[in-house]
Design an enzyme around this catalytic site. Structure first.
Site, short mmCIF file in Angstrom:
data_model
loop_
_atom_site.label_atom_id
_atom_site.label_comp_id
_atom_site.label_asym_id
_atom_site.label_seq_id
_atom_site.Cartn_x
_atom_site.Cartn_y
_atom_site.Cartn_z
N ILE A 160 9.36 6.73 16.33
CA ILE A 160 8.58 7.47 15.12
C ILE A 160 7.64 8.44 15.27
CG2 ILE A 160 7.95 7.50 12.68
CD1 ILE A 160 10.69 6.40 12.84
N ARG A 219 -8.36 -0.23 5.73
CA ARG A 219 -7.40 0.81 4.85
C ARG A 219 -6.29 0.33 4.28
NH1 ARG A 219 -6.65 6.37 7.84
NH2 ARG A 219 -5.38 6.64 5.99
N ASP A 279 5.17 0.29 11.83
CA ASP A 279 3.94 -0.23 11.42
C ASP A 279 4.02 -1.60 11.72
OD1 ASP A 279 3.36 2.27 10.02
OD2 ASP A 279 4.06 1.70 8.15
N ARG A 295 -4.02 10.96 5.19
CA ARG A 295 -3.01 11.97 5.14
C ARG A 295 -2.02 11.69 4.06
NH1 ARG A 295 -1.60 14.68 9.25
NH2 ARG A 295 0.67 14.54 8.58
N LYS A 299 0.95 -1.24 0.10
CA LYS A 299 0.14 0.02 -0.07
C LYS A 299 1.04 1.23 0.00
CE LYS A 299 -1.26 1.57 4.12
NZ LYS A 299 -1.11 2.94 4.67
N ASN A 300 2.05 1.21 1.10
CA ASN A 300 2.80 2.39 0.98
C ASN A 300 3.63 2.83 -0.28
OD1 ASN A 300 1.21 2.99 3.23
ND2 ASN A 300 2.89 2.47 4.97
N CYS A 320 -4.02 13.16 13.71
CA CYS A 320 -4.43 11.91 13.35
C CYS A 320 -4.21 11.01 14.60
CB CYS A 320 -2.98 11.54 12.52
SG CYS A 320 -2.78 9.62 12.07
N ARG A 327 1.35 14.66 13.07
CA ARG A 327 1.88 14.24 11.95
C ARG A 327 2.16 15.64 11.07
NH1 ARG A 327 -0.17 8.76 9.60
NH2 ARG A 327 1.30 9.04 7.91
N PRO A 328 3.40 16.55 11.44
CA PRO A 328 3.40 17.53 10.72
C PRO A 328 3.99 17.58 9.21
CG PRO A 328 5.36 17.07 12.10
CD PRO A 328 4.27 15.98 12.50
N ILE A 329 3.77 18.44 8.41
CA ILE A 329 4.24 18.28 6.91
C ILE A 329 5.29 19.31 6.94
CG2 ILE A 329 2.12 17.35 6.20
CD1 ILE A 329 1.51 19.93 5.06
N ASP A 330 5.75 20.03 7.76
CA ASP A 330 6.96 20.99 7.41
C ASP A 330 8.02 20.66 6.56
OD1 ASP A 330 7.49 19.21 9.93
OD2 ASP A 330 9.19 20.40 9.63
N LEU A 331 8.41 19.36 6.79
CA LEU A 331 9.51 18.87 5.80
C LEU A 331 9.03 18.84 4.30
CD1 LEU A 331 10.94 16.10 7.86
CD2 LEU A 331 11.81 18.30 7.75
N1 EPU Z 1 7.66 14.20 10.23
C1 EPU Z 1 8.09 15.71 10.37
N2 EPU Z 1 7.66 16.71 9.74
C2 EPU Z 1 7.29 16.31 8.38
C3 EPU Z 1 7.06 15.09 7.78
C4 EPU Z 1 7.11 13.81 8.89
O1 EPU Z 1 8.59 15.85 11.50
O2 EPU Z 1 7.15 17.02 7.57
C5 EPU Z 1 8.19 13.40 11.36
C6 EPU Z 1 6.86 12.55 11.64
O3 EPU Z 1 6.02 13.47 12.83
C7 EPU Z 1 7.39 11.24 12.39
C8 EPU Z 1 8.71 11.14 11.33
O4 EPU Z 1 8.72 12.40 10.65
O5 EPU Z 1 7.94 11.51 13.51
C9 EPU Z 1 8.53 10.17 10.22
O6 EPU Z 1 7.42 10.29 9.46
P1 EPU Z 1 6.98 10.04 7.83
O7 EPU Z 1 6.99 11.50 7.40
O8 EPU Z 1 8.31 9.17 7.46
O9 EPU Z 1 5.69 9.37 7.62
P2 EPU Z 1 4.88 9.40 6.56
O10 EPU Z 1 5.74 9.27 5.34
O11 EPU Z 1 3.87 10.48 6.66
C10 EPU Z 1 4.70 6.88 5.98
C11 EPU Z 1 3.72 5.89 6.09
C12 EPU Z 1 3.40 5.51 7.45
C13 EPU Z 1 4.60 4.93 8.40
C14 EPU Z 1 5.50 6.16 8.26
C15 EPU Z 1 6.89 5.85 9.10
C16 EPU Z 1 2.72 6.03 3.98
C17 EPU Z 1 1.49 6.34 2.97
N3 EPU Z 1 2.72 6.18 4.91
O12 EPU Z 1 4.31 7.92 6.42
O13 EPU Z 1 2.48 4.28 7.50
O14 EPU Z 1 4.24 4.92 9.64
O15 EPU Z 1 5.80 6.48 6.92
O16 EPU Z 1 7.39 4.58 8.21
O17 EPU Z 1 3.77 5.76 3.49
C18 EPU Z 1 0.78 2.73 7.83
O18 EPU Z 1 0.75 2.44 6.82
O19 EPU Z 1 0.10 2.57 9.11
C19 EPU Z 1 1.40 4.18 8.21
C20 EPU Z 1 1.07 5.11 9.24
#
Ligand code: EPU
Length: 433
Positions: free
Chosen positions: A329, A399, A307, A92, A22-23, A116, A121-125
């Site tokens: 994480i 999901r 996960d 998300r 899925k991811n 969430c 789950r910020p998106i600043d990056l």
């Molecule tokens: N983070 C930031 N800023 C950002 C983005 C992330 O500080 O802009 C932090 C997050 O808060 C977290 C860490 O960075 O502490 C890692 O988060 P990441 O961005 O890697 O997570 P994601 O890309 O949003 C994906 C998977 C998640 C999985 C995480 C970690 C998808 C669709 N989702 O999320 O999958 O837990 O990577 O491996 O690929 C799931 O499938 O159940 C699921 C939640």
């Protein structure tokens, strides 16, 4: 609303084929926005998150059709650039249309994802990366509004407080494929799903190197074409089935599971006295049932995946000894603890850690899934519990797991999906009031 009726089961036996990840599928579907040609993505799992992404892409002008396990994305005559709140709020991962839209159309309006259940789950990056490539970004009435005439290559450090970010790496990498010049992503995520996306983009004509390492180079090109790409198998589904076999005892072959994606999980299962054999065909798991308690700490790949944290905790709940599970994480990803406790698990929370004392036996109970991976943990707990477990909140399970109850049943587990009684349907509402 459906419930899963789960009975004490085991040992498991036989073989089962692991589905597509899925991811990996979600960002690769978003990558179809980068071209005006048709793309065909094979081995896409039929899970509701994929359906949500298909609806978002449809709203952006792509026609989406299924051909067996392949998803065919065909750009229509009118292209959009807005991903609305109704869809983004369901998932998300919708944020990963931002980079492709901006790169292709020079503008994007994507509803800002909110909080969430598994914590902040910020998106600043994501935004930092796109801004570094020259995008102007503002938040307007809950939407991210981004503009750029043509993105420009840049050197971008994408490390956050918890390390790398999977979808920020995906978003920036997709945007950079059509940027002017070279982009270097430092502290890039190394997850297999990021590598799969890069391989798909390369098939579409992108110039990418270093994927799978913390430094990715992307040389922008003026146009990408369509591609046919087969998604990697789902390491989290494979890991969930490995843990199921470890808990229930048995001998199971997981066809198509990739040992190289699951090194940290295999290592911990071996430490817990489970026998694992990896090969080109898949992963074979052999267990006598009662496992030894082991500590785990979740980390970005190649560390232990967050996960699989909840599922591993379910296993530790019936292990010999005491284990500590530390979540690096998502420090708040412990919603399953309360439900596991209702089933008799002995778990104490200490900040980002949980201390689990293995008990002899869990007791079946009515439980509610709170998020995708928590629901998998409750399925596993139900399969080792005495008496029956009724799991509600299956929309979370659906999901991200494709026919998980069928796959487990194929291995001999006793569980079935049923329509909930009126009383069961009302229970979550009664609890809230
Ligand atoms: N983070 C930031 N800023 C950002 C983005 C992330 O500080 O802009 C932090 C997050 O808060 C977290 C860490 O960075 O502490 C890692 O988060 P990441 O961005 O890697 O997570 P994601 O890309 O949003 C994906 C998977 C998640 C999985 C995480 C970690 C998808 C669709 N989702 O999320 O999958 O837990 O990577 O491996 O690929 C799931 O499938 O159940 C699921 C939640």
């Amino acid at each position: 609303m459906d419930v899963l009726i789960i009975e004490r089961s085991g040992p498991l036996g036989g073989s089962v084929r692991v589905g597509g990840a899925k991811n990996a599928a979600l960002p690769i579907m978003a990558a179809c926005l980068l071209t005006d040609e048709q793309s065909i993505i094979e081995r896409v799992p039929r899970v509701t998150d994929v359906g949500t992404m298909a609806n978002i892409l449809h709203g952006l002008g792509l026609e989406i059709a299924w051909e067996h396990d392949a998803l065919v994305a065909t750009p229509g005559p009118v292209q959009g650039w807005t991903a609305p709140y109704e869809l983004v709020s369901m998932m998300r991962a919708s944020i990963c249309v931002l980079g492709p839209l901006l790169a292709r159309h020079g503008r994007a309006r994507v509803s800002m994802p909110g909080g969430c259940i598994i914590g902040p789950r910020p998106i600043d990056l994501h935004l930092k990366g796109l801004e570094a490539m020259g995008a102007s970004i503002e938040i307007d009435h809950g939407d991210i509004v981004a503009r750029a005439d043509r993105l420009k290559g840049a050197t971008i450090h994408l490390g956050g407080p918890s390390g790398s970010s999977v979808l920020a790496t995906a978003n920036v990498m997709m945007a950079a494929t059509l940027a002017d010049g070279t982009t270097i992503i430092e502290h890039a995520a190394c997850e297999p799903e990021v590598v799969d996306l890069a391989n798909c983009l390369i098939r579409m004509g992108a110039k990418i190197s270093g994927h799978g390492t913390p430094v990715i180079h992307i040389e922008g090109v003026s146009k990408l074409g369509g591609a046919r790409h087969r998604i990697i198998t789902d390491r989290i589904e494979a890991g969930t089935l490995m843990i199921a076999t470890a808990m229930l005892a048995g001998d199971v072959m997981l066809e198509g599971a990739m040992p190289e994606y699951l090194g940290a999980v295999i290592d911990k299962l071996i430490e817990a006295r489970v026998t694992i054999e990896g090969s080109a065909q898949g992963i074979r798991v052999h267990s006598t049932g009662r496992v030894k308690a082991v500590d785990i700490t979740t980390l970005p790949f190649p560390g232990f995946p967050t996960d699989l944290q909840a599922q591993m905790m379910a296993m530790m709940a019936v292990s010999d000894g005491v284990s500590i599970v530390t979540e690096k994480i998502y420090p708040e990803r412990f919603m399953h603890v309360a439900e596991l406790r209702r089933m008799g698990a002995s778990i104490t929370r200490e900040g980002p850690s949980a201390i689990i004392k293995g008990v002899d036996q869990l007791g079946g109970a009515p439980v509610m899934a709170t998020d995708l991976r928590a629901s998998a943990a409750l399925v596993l707990a139900g399969l080792v519990a005495d008496k029956q477990t009724q799991l509600g909140g299956l929309e979370h399970l659906d999901r991200g797991y494709e026919r998980i109850e069928e796959k487990l049943s194929q291995l001999g587990a006793k569980l079935r999906r049923e329509r909930a009684s009126l009383e069961d349907e009302c229970r979550p509402m009664l609890q809230c009031n």
